[in-house]
Every structure is written in structure tokens, then in C-alpha cells.
Design a protein around this motif. Structure first.
Motif, mmCIF file in Angstrom:
data_model
loop_
_atom_site.group_PDB
_atom_site.id
_atom_site.type_symbol
_atom_site.label_atom_id
_atom_site.label_comp_id
_atom_site.label_asym_id
_atom_site.label_seq_id
_atom_site.Cartn_x
_atom_site.Cartn_y
_atom_site.Cartn_z
ATOM 1 N N ASP A 1 2.943 6.805 10.342
ATOM 2 C CA ASP A 1 3.764 6.196 8.930
ATOM 3 C C ASP A 1 4.797 4.943 9.264
ATOM 4 O OD1 ASP A 1 3.622 6.444 6.021
ATOM 5 O OD2 ASP A 1 4.493 8.210 6.230
ATOM 6 N N ALA A 2 4.156 4.419 10.331
ATOM 7 C CA ALA A 2 4.961 3.136 10.365
ATOM 8 C C ALA A 2 4.103 1.721 9.995
ATOM 9 C CB ALA A 2 5.713 2.831 11.685
ATOM 10 N N ASN A 3 5.178 0.713 9.585
ATOM 11 C CA ASN A 3 4.534 -0.832 9.331
ATOM 12 C C ASN A 3 4.260 -1.376 10.305
ATOM 13 O OD1 ASN A 3 4.925 0.291 6.570
ATOM 14 N ND2 ASN A 3 6.638 -0.284 5.892
ATOM 15 N N MET B 1 2.596 -5.612 16.110
ATOM 16 C CA MET B 1 3.657 -5.133 16.735
ATOM 17 C C MET B 1 4.609 -4.541 15.269
ATOM 18 S SD MET B 1 4.992 -8.974 16.297
ATOM 19 C CE MET B 1 6.365 -8.880 16.888
ATOM 20 N N PRO B 2 5.414 -3.910 15.649
ATOM 21 C CA PRO B 2 6.440 -3.687 15.107
ATOM 22 C C PRO B 2 7.498 -4.369 14.044
ATOM 23 C CG PRO B 2 6.864 -2.462 16.188
ATOM 24 C CD PRO B 2 5.902 -3.361 17.092
ATOM 25 N N ILE B 3 7.250 -4.414 12.543
ATOM 26 C CA ILE B 3 7.567 -5.639 11.514
ATOM 27 C C ILE B 3 9.651 -6.055 11.748
ATOM 28 C CG2 ILE B 3 8.379 -6.321 9.382
ATOM 29 C CD1 ILE B 3 5.470 -5.238 8.498
ATOM 30 N N TYR C 1 0.446 -0.476 7.932
ATOM 31 C CA TYR C 1 0.260 1.145 8.359
ATOM 32 C C TYR C 1 -0.569 1.636 9.325
ATOM 33 C CZ TYR C 1 -1.486 3.360 3.943
ATOM 34 O OH TYR C 1 -1.702 3.289 3.013
ATOM 35 N N TYR C 2 0.541 2.311 10.082
ATOM 36 C CA TYR C 2 -0.734 3.484 10.697
ATOM 37 C C TYR C 2 -0.458 5.240 10.559
ATOM 38 C CZ TYR C 2 -1.391 6.075 14.801
ATOM 39 O OH TYR C 2 -2.691 6.604 15.646
ATOM 40 N N LEU C 3 -1.726 5.314 10.329
ATOM 41 C CA LEU C 3 -1.214 6.735 10.022
ATOM 42 C C LEU C 3 -2.059 7.290 11.012
ATOM 43 C CD1 LEU C 3 -3.066 7.595 5.913
ATOM 44 C CD2 LEU C 3 -0.072 7.686 7.306
ATOM 45 N N PHE D 1 -3.981 0.868 7.878
ATOM 46 C CA PHE D 1 -4.228 0.553 6.513
ATOM 47 C C PHE D 1 -3.613 -0.512 5.909
ATOM 48 C CE2 PHE D 1 -5.579 4.334 7.207
ATOM 49 C CZ PHE D 1 -6.555 4.185 6.811
ATOM 50 N N SER D 2 -4.112 -1.773 5.106
ATOM 51 C CA SER D 2 -3.673 -3.369 4.665
ATOM 52 C C SER D 2 -2.492 -2.326 3.621
ATOM 53 C CB SER D 2 -4.319 -3.718 3.742
ATOM 54 O OG SER D 2 -3.714 -4.538 2.813
ATOM 55 N N LEU D 3 -0.761 -2.849 3.771
ATOM 56 C CA LEU D 3 -0.212 -2.983 2.822
ATOM 57 C C LEU D 3 0.042 -4.269 1.712
ATOM 58 C CD1 LEU D 3 2.564 -2.265 5.552
ATOM 59 C CD2 LEU D 3 2.576 -0.934 3.477
ATOM 60 N N GLU D 4 -1.248 -5.135 2.018
ATOM 61 C CA GLU D 4 -1.060 -6.369 1.385
ATOM 62 C C GLU D 4 -2.068 -6.093 0.184
ATOM 63 O OE1 GLU D 4 -1.583 -9.586 3.608
ATOM 64 O OE2 GLU D 4 0.439 -9.107 4.329
ATOM 65 N N HIS D 5 -2.689 -5.040 0.385
ATOM 66 C CA HIS D 5 -3.746 -4.516 -0.854
ATOM 67 C C HIS D 5 -4.126 -3.539 -1.020
ATOM 68 C CE1 HIS D 5 -5.814 -8.616 0.640
ATOM 69 N NE2 HIS D 5 -6.202 -8.301 1.862
ATOM 70 N N VAL D 6 -4.951 -3.442 -2.272
ATOM 71 C CA VAL D 6 -4.759 -1.763 -3.117
ATOM 72 C C VAL D 6 -6.032 -1.406 -2.683
ATOM 73 C CG1 VAL D 6 -4.624 -0.359 -4.839
ATOM 74 C CG2 VAL D 6 -3.169 -2.596 -4.701
#
Length: 71
Positions: free
Chosen positions: A18-20, A64-66, A39-41, A48-53
Motif C-alpha cells: 500500500d505504498a506509492n 522506485m519509491p517516489i 501504488y503496490y498492493l 495499480f495506477s495513481l494517474e487513471h481511475v
């Protein structure tokens, strides 16, 4: 210094649930895409994308970590 990690070594090099992350994938010419936010589950072992719904997993070849913004 590169902090990019290979997806196939995620359990060896470390990945947090659950990290970006910044993620890239290879195109058909073996070139990496521009970085995208994801983000990783761990329960799905997918990015999964943080940029697209979308609830569809994304292919990831490196991650890599943001990085944190300077204070």
C-alpha cells in the motif's frame, strides 16, 4: 545514483504494501516508458495506477519509491 529496482526482484530488493511508487515498463523496442505514479498492493502482488481511475493492474518492469520533496 539510480534507485530503480527490477520488478522481478521486488521480494528480494524490497517493496512496501500500500505504498506509492514511480513505475516504468518496456515498450516493444525495449525502451522504458516515462515514469508514472502507481501504488503496490501486496494482497494482489500488483501495481495499480495513481494517474487513471482504474482497478486494472499495470505492467511494471522497474519501480522506485517516489522521492520526497525538499523542505
Amino acid at each position: 545514483m539510480s534507485e530503480w529496482k527490477h520488478w522481478d526482484r521486488r521480494h528480494v530488493e524490497g517493496i512496501e504494501d500500500d505504498a506509492n511508487y514511480l513505475i516504468c515498463w518496456k515498450d516493444f523496442n525495449e525502451r522504458y516508458s516515462l515514469p508514472h505514479r502507481g501504488y503496490y498492493l501486496a494482497c494482489d502482488d500488483q501495481m495499480f495506477s495513481l494517474e487513471h481511475v482504474s482497478s486494472h493492474p499495470i505492467i511494471c518492469d522497474i519501480y522506485m519509491p517516489i522521492p520526497e520533496a525538499p523542505k
